[in-house]
Design a protein around this motif. Structure first.
Motif, PDB file in Angstrom:
ATOM      1  N   TRP A 200       7.007  23.252  36.862  1.00  0.00           N
ATOM      2  CA  TRP A 200       5.952  24.163  37.275  1.00  0.00           C
ATOM      3  C   TRP A 200       5.606  23.974  38.763  1.00  0.00           C
ATOM      4  CZ3 TRP A 200       4.676  28.287  34.697  1.00  0.00           C
ATOM      5  CH2 TRP A 200       4.808  28.306  33.303  1.00  0.00           C
ATOM      6  N   THR A 202       2.939  25.920  42.020  1.00  0.00           N
ATOM      7  CA  THR A 202       1.855  26.853  42.318  1.00  0.00           C
ATOM      8  C   THR A 202       2.335  27.823  43.380  1.00  0.00           C
ATOM      9  OG1 THR A 202       0.109  25.250  41.810  1.00  0.00           O
ATOM     10  CG2 THR A 202      -0.484  27.095  43.226  1.00  0.00           C
ATOM     11  N   ASN A 268      -1.154  16.010  37.004  1.00  0.00           N
ATOM     12  CA  ASN A 268      -1.047  17.461  36.996  1.00  0.00           C
ATOM     13  C   ASN A 268      -1.980  18.084  38.032  1.00  0.00           C
ATOM     14  OD1 ASN A 268      -0.404  20.052  36.112  1.00  0.00           O
ATOM     15  ND2 ASN A 268      -2.093  20.085  34.651  1.00  0.00           N
ATOM     16  N   SER A 333      -3.777  22.727  39.936  1.00  0.00           N
ATOM     17  CA  SER A 333      -3.003  22.217  38.808  1.00  0.00           C
ATOM     18  C   SER A 333      -1.916  23.211  38.422  1.00  0.00           C
ATOM     19  CB  SER A 333      -3.919  21.972  37.600  1.00  0.00           C
ATOM     20  OG  SER A 333      -4.300  23.204  37.015  1.00  0.00           O
ATOM     21  N   THR A 334      -1.109  22.844  37.446  1.00  0.00           N
ATOM     22  CA  THR A 334      -0.048  23.738  36.987  1.00  0.00           C
ATOM     23  C   THR A 334      -0.610  24.970  36.307  1.00  0.00           C
ATOM     24  OG1 THR A 334       0.101  22.454  34.949  1.00  0.00           O
ATOM     25  CG2 THR A 334       1.661  21.909  36.702  1.00  0.00           C
ATOM     26  N   THR A 335      -1.890  24.952  35.969  1.00  0.00           N
ATOM     27  CA  THR A 335      -2.513  26.112  35.326  1.00  0.00           C
ATOM     28  C   THR A 335      -3.418  26.903  36.272  1.00  0.00           C
ATOM     29  OG1 THR A 335      -4.369  24.762  34.535  1.00  0.00           O
ATOM     30  CG2 THR A 335      -2.457  24.990  33.070  1.00  0.00           C
ATOM     31  N   SER A 336      -3.495  26.503  37.532  1.00  0.00           N
ATOM     32  CA  SER A 336      -4.370  27.202  38.480  1.00  0.00           C
ATOM     33  C   SER A 336      -3.928  28.657  38.616  1.00  0.00           C
ATOM     34  CB  SER A 336      -4.330  26.525  39.849  1.00  0.00           C
ATOM     35  OG  SER A 336      -4.913  25.245  39.799  1.00  0.00           O
ATOM     36  N   ARG A 337      -4.906  29.548  38.530  1.00  0.00           N
ATOM     37  CA  ARG A 337      -4.593  30.979  38.561  1.00  0.00           C
ATOM     38  C   ARG A 337      -5.788  31.755  39.124  1.00  0.00           C
ATOM     39  NH1 ARG A 337      -1.062  34.115  35.667  1.00  0.00           N
ATOM     40  NH2 ARG A 337      -0.500  32.336  34.339  1.00  0.00           N
ATOM     41  N   GLU A 352      -0.934  31.567  41.268  1.00  0.00           N
ATOM     42  CA  GLU A 352      -0.550  31.630  39.858  1.00  0.00           C
ATOM     43  C   GLU A 352       0.511  30.572  39.598  1.00  0.00           C
ATOM     44  OE1 GLU A 352       1.777  34.883  38.413  1.00  0.00           O
ATOM     45  OE2 GLU A 352       2.351  35.494  40.434  1.00  0.00           O
ATOM     46  N   PRO A 353       0.616  30.106  38.338  1.00  0.00           N
ATOM     47  CA  PRO A 353       1.681  29.170  37.989  1.00  0.00           C
ATOM     48  C   PRO A 353       3.045  29.856  38.110  1.00  0.00           C
ATOM     49  CG  PRO A 353      -0.060  29.200  36.338  1.00  0.00           C
ATOM     50  CD  PRO A 353      -0.287  30.373  37.209  1.00  0.00           C
TER      51      PRO A 353
END
Length: 359
Positions: A200, A202, A268, A333-337, A352-353
């Motif tokens: 993943w 960013t 992460n 993080s890997t989920t930052s969006r 976005e990831p």
């Protein structure tokens, strides 16, 4: 630059006595980029008193900035330009053999009409401070002129400045090598770790910096980011990411650039500190300061944000003379969006990831 564009009217130009070049280990007298470029601006203005020289300088800068070392080759200004270039390289922490970093530019596109009509331009050095109170310009006909940084003058201005688009890639390369030698390496996957077919990252979909109403004389910005986190070995790590498209405040850019690669991190999470090189950045000094700070940070078993540590490493003089720090983003993080506003409130990023697949 072709010889026909050189600042020469067929004979060597008179110029003020030039000091001996500075040593490669320290800046010349004055010690700063602004001191070197301001002195050279005065010398260029003196040379432009000659109509033939002035016409060639205007021609050389008609469509793009002109390399000052090439432009002044084989003229009375050649030594002055070499001395200024040497001082600039030293002030920026770059090797003395890095080549020419100085250029001559028309301050704004609107001034080209006046130059085409034969108006005599002023010559000024680009300030390295966005909040400069006044700009000193030199008149080829004699004397100095004080200009308002907020009001573009009617008279054309030629600008002596650092070619930061050329300097920054060299500076980033120097920083990476200096950081690595000092024990602060980029985040990289260990050979013993399986990537599971990819990893993943960013991705920046859009980015915008606030309109800071910079002086009209300033050219495009050169932006880079310091991405910090903890490597798979548990040591603090930074990666320098150039953002060459991010030229102006008040403009939204859509780069689709990968900013953080999480396959090299233990946690992460990662932090981003965005910086600007507007001509005065000393890459060697910044890298050494980051090394000194990050080597004192130990992995405590939980993620420790590195933004404050990186910002604290920025030399005090940079805050006094010109804040090259633009903004920062904590704990991506890997989920930052979505839209992430900078902690300083000076900009935002839409992220976005992004899954990076193995070939």
């Amino acid at each position: 630059m072709a010889a026909a564009l050189a600042l020469s009217s067929g004979t060597a130009l008179a110029s003020p006595t030039d000091p001996a070049p500075a040593s490669s280990s320290a800046p010349a007298a004055g010690g700063t980029v602004s001191a070197a470029t301001d002195r050279l601006a005065a010398q260029v203005a003196s040379a432009l008193a000659d109509r033939k020289v002035r016409d060639r300088a205007v021609s050389a800068t008609a469509s793009a900035p002109a390399d000052l070392l090439a432009l002044t080759a084989n003229t009375g200004l050649a030594q002055a330009a070499r001395t200024a270039n040497h001082a600039v390289l030293a002030a920026k922490g770059l090797p003395a053999n890095s080549g020419s970093l100085l250029q001559l530019r028309v301050a704004t596109d609107a001034m080209r009409a006046g130059l085409s009509r034969g108006e005599v331009p002023l010559v000024a050095a680009a300030p390295t401070d966005d909040e400069v109170a006044s700009i000193t310009a030199y008149d080829p006909l004699g004397g100095k002129v004080t200009l308002d940084p907020a009001v573009e003058p009617e008279r054309p201005v030629l600008v002596v400045e650092v070619d930061v688009a050329k300097a920054l890639p060299m500076g980033i390369d120097l920083m990476r090598k200096t950081l690595s030698r000092g024990g602060v390496t980029e985040a990289k996957p260990l050979s013993t770790v399986q990537s599971s077919g990819g990893y993943w990252a960013t991705k920046i979909d859009a980015v915008r910096l606030s309109d800071d109403e910079e002086p009209w004389i300033k050219g495009a910005a050169e932006i880079y980011s310091i991405v910090g986190g903890f490597g798979l070995d548990g040591k603090a790590t930074v990666t320098i990411v150039q953002m060459p498209y991010l030229d102006h405040d008040g403009t939204t850019y859509y780069p689709n650039q990968l900013l953080v690669h999480f396959n090299g991190y233990k946690y992460n999470l990662a932090d981003v500190v965005m910086m600007e090189d507007d001509g005065d950045t000393n890459y060697q000094q910044l890298a050494q300061a980051i090394i000194t700070v990050l080597l004192t940070i130990a992995d405590a078993g939980t993620y420790i944000p590195l933004v404050n540590a990186i910002i604290s490493a920025i030399p005090t003089s940079w805050w006094t003379d010109d804040p090259d720090y633009v903004d920062s983003w904590y704990t991506l993080s890997t989920t930052s969006r979505g839209r992430l506003n900078g902690a300083r409130g000076n900009g935002w990023m839409d992220v976005e990831p992004y899954w990076v697949s193995e070939l």
